[in-house]
Design an enzyme around this catalytic site. Structure first.
Site, PDB file in Angstrom:
ATOM      1  CB  ILE A   7      -0.933   0.030   1.228  1.00 29.83           C
ATOM      2  CG1 ILE A   7      -1.637  -1.314   1.427  1.00 29.83           C
ATOM      3  CG2 ILE A   7      -1.960   1.152   1.081  1.00 29.83           C
ATOM      4  CD1 ILE A   7      -2.340  -1.454   2.756  1.00 29.83           C
ATOM      5  CB  CYS A   8       2.396   3.500  -1.953  1.00 29.09           C
ATOM      6  SG  CYS A   8       1.913   3.258  -3.683  1.00 29.09           S
ATOM      7  N   GLY A   9       0.512   5.639  -1.693  1.00 31.26           N
ATOM      8  CA  GLY A   9      -0.500   6.659  -1.963  1.00 31.26           C
ATOM      9  C   GLY A   9      -1.503   6.234  -3.015  1.00 31.26           C
TER      10      GLY A   9
END
Length: 157
Positions: A67-69
């Protein structure tokens, strides 16, 4: 029960914690790779690398969640590793197709794109499915063939 390796950058710490709690409540074994603070500036490619290496070391028995932006950078990085098929999914249909049509072993999501309740539903959908031999098998085999060919070609450079 599947073993899940999960990691995020500092843009997604809260969503990762939500997903970890959700997975543990469902009985999954979860290995948290980091990062665990919004003050941790570790670049997402290095988190993706750690998660992918854990999957590879497990002989692909483990699956991953990154998960990132947006989920895009994590997916791009994860797909640089042999045997990793990462897909960005922000709805149940894409999660279903990632697993059933593409044998994705890494789910990528964007904390700036998806809310926690939908992220849990997408995660549950993705984990509930298994790739099965069928119409998509030749396509997944083609992905593997191209990966092997390209890895071999570029290792000689």
């Amino acid at each position: 029960m599947k073993k899940i390796v999960i990691g995020c950058d500092n843009a997604a710490v809260d969503l990762k914690q939500t997903i970890i709690a959700f997975l543990k409540a469902k009985g999954y074994e979860v290995e948290n790779i980091g990062c665990d603070s919004i003050l941790d500036n570790t670049y997402y490619p290095y988190i993706a690398e750690k998660v992918c290496n854990k999957i590879i070391e497990s002989n692909y028995e483990k699956e991953g969640i990154l998960i990132c932006g947006t989920g895009i950078g994590m997916a791009m990085t994860a797909n640089k590793f042999p045997g990793i098929r990462a897909a960005v999914c922000h709805d149940n249909y894409s999660a279903e197709r990632a697993k059933l049509s593409n044998d994705a072993n890494v789910l990528c999501m964007g904390a700036r794109i998806i809310g926690p309740e939908l992220a849990k539903k997408v995660t549950a959908e993705w984990l509930s499915l298994e790739f099965a031999d069928g119409n998509s098998t030749p396509k997944v085999n083609a992905i593997r063939e191209l990966e092997e060919r390209n890895m071999a070609a570029f290792s000689k450079v």
